[in-house]
Each structure stands twice: as structure tokens, then as C-alpha cells.
Design a protein around this motif. Structure first.
Motif: not given
Length: 256
Positions: A81-84, A169-174, A92-96
Motif C-alpha cells: 500500500y505504499g510502505f515499500e 491486517l496491516r499497519p495504519p498510516g498508509m 526502499s522501505a521503513p522497518p517492518p
């Protein structure tokens, strides 16, 4: 469409992957990109400002399921969803997020307690999805899982994303809309098209309209999801229709 055709170098063509470039199949691991899509996208990429795939899949998985995509000129893949982000052969990506493996570890016990033994778990690294398509009653299993999975997601600081017989189930914010909006601003786009098939693509449709650019939204139609068709400017018949539409665009560009 007129703006895209008149000024292709200012156009961003955004696409979902599953159900849009790739037919939906019972086992997500066996999905494959439409055989004509890489060549059509390569032709498209030679004319437009950018081709960007925005998917819930990890970047590596999308590229693995789409052999030939790496040859598309200027292609960008926004995974998870845009994290990677994949561009020019680099990711490029932030830590999991730590909540994902914790939720994934609890999922088997939760499914067992609900008596749901025929659903499948897909660990995406930065997200975890439960697919009900292979259950004897896919829609019943989907309905039975919504509340328990929403509670599990909340427990671990995640959000739940419903799709076509899948709950992720995924992280919020994106989301796809935020990812597409940021990309449009970055590229100084002058027009935009986005093509999707599932509920997660509604946010990208919203981003097209919120951008203030000349834009067109396209639904890769199916009998499973109607909400997108109701909001789309154009509805085509699944991935075959998507490829045909993109081929029409490339033909029009070549004539101009």
C-alpha cells in the motif's frame, strides 16, 4: 482521457495488481500477471510520464508474479500500500512493524477456535492476510472472521483491510490513496488514471479526484465487488478489459 492523450508525458498511469493486471485465483501464491500486460505496459511507459503499480503485495512478490515488469520504462512499484517502493532495481522501505508477526502468531489459534480450518494465511512480512476463497462457504467464513480479526488487528496496533474474499491486517498510516497522492505530487503530474478492482482501490479513486488534475478512474469489473463500478468513470471486463484499454491508449499515442 483527452488530457492524457494530448499530453502523455504529463500523465501518471496507476494500476492495482491482483484482479487488475492479474486474474484472481483461489491460491494467491499461484497468481500470474496477464500474459500481454508486460509488453503493453512497456509500450505505455515509453509514452507517459510514469507507470506506477500500487499493490497490497510486497514489491518482491509483485515482481515475481509479473515477469517482464522490470523491463517497463520508468516503472515504479509501490508495495504494501505504499510502505515499500521499487524503482530502478532498488527497494526502499521503513522497518517492518512489530504488530504484524505478533498478530500472525495468534492467527492459527484464533482460526481453530472459530472452526475455520479451510481458510489460508498469507504472511506478507509487513502485513498478514486471511483468504476465505477456498473455504466451503467463502462468504460465510468472511463474515465470521470480520469482527474477530478486527479485534486482533486493534490489539496489535494494526488496521483491517477487507477485499475479495480476503481480510488483511496491516499497519495504519498508509493506503493506496495516500500513496498515489504523494506520487502525483512528487512527479508534478498533469493528468492521472487509476485502474483497480477491489475495495482498497476506492482510496486511490478518491485521490484521483482530490488531486484536482484531469483524471479518470477505471474499474476492472467482477461480480464480487460492485462498489468500484459504481464510482468508476469506466468499467472494463476484468484484466482482459484492462489490457485492451491500455492497448487502445498505446495505439492512440503511436498515431499522434
Amino acid at each position: 482521457m483527452e488530457a492524457i492523450l494530448k499530453d502523455p508525458s504529463g500523465a501518471v498511469i496507476g494500476l492495482d495488481f491482483d484482479g487488475t493486471l492479474s486474474p484472481i485465483v483461489p491460491d494467491p501464491a499461484s497468481a500470474k500477471i496477464h500474459p500481454a500486460a508486460p509488453d503493453v505496459l512497456a509500450e505505455l511507459g515509453a509514452h507517459v510520464g510514469a507507470v506506477v503499480i500500487v499493490t497490497g503485495r510486497p514489491v518482491a512478490t509483485a515482481l515475481e508474479l509479473g515477469p517482464g515488469l522490470t523491463g517497463v520504462p520508468g516503472l515504479v512499484v509501490l508495495g504494501h500500500y505504499g510502505f515499500e517502493r521499487w524503482e530502478d532495481g532498488r527497494v526502499s522501505a521503513p522497518p517492518p512493524p512489530p504488530g504484524v508477526p505478533r498478530a500472525a502468531a495468534e492467527l492459527p489459534l484464533l482460526l481453530d477456535s472459530l472452526g475455520l480450518h479451510d481458510v489460508s494465511i498469507e504472511d506478507k512480512g509487513r502485513a498478514v492476510a486471511v483468504h476465505t476463497r477456498r473455504a466451503p462457504d467463502p462468504e460465510g467464513a468472511f463474515a465470521a472472521l470480520r469482527e474477530p480479526l478486527a479485534a486482533l488487528a486493534a490489539k496489535h496496533g494494526l488496521v483491517i483491510e477487507p477485499g475479495r474474499m480476503v481480510l488483511e491486517l496491516r499497519p495504519p498510516g498508509m493506503d493506496k490513496g495516500h500513496a498515489l497522492g504523494l506520487f502525483l505530487a512528487e512527479r508534478d503530474a498533469r493528468s492521472v488514471m487509476f485502474v483497480g478492482d477491489d475495495l482498497g482501490d476506492l482510496a486511490a479513486f478518491d485521490a484521483v479526484r482530490a488531486s484536482g488534475l484531469p483524471g479518470v478512474t477505471v474499474c476492472s469489473g467482477s461480480a464480487e465487488v460492485t462498489a468500484l463500478a459504481e464510482r468508476a468513470d469506466i468499467v472494463v471486463d476484468g484484466p482482459d478489459g484492462v489490457v485492451a484499454l491500455l492497448r487502445e491508449l498505446t495505439t492512440a499515442f503511436s498515431r499522434s
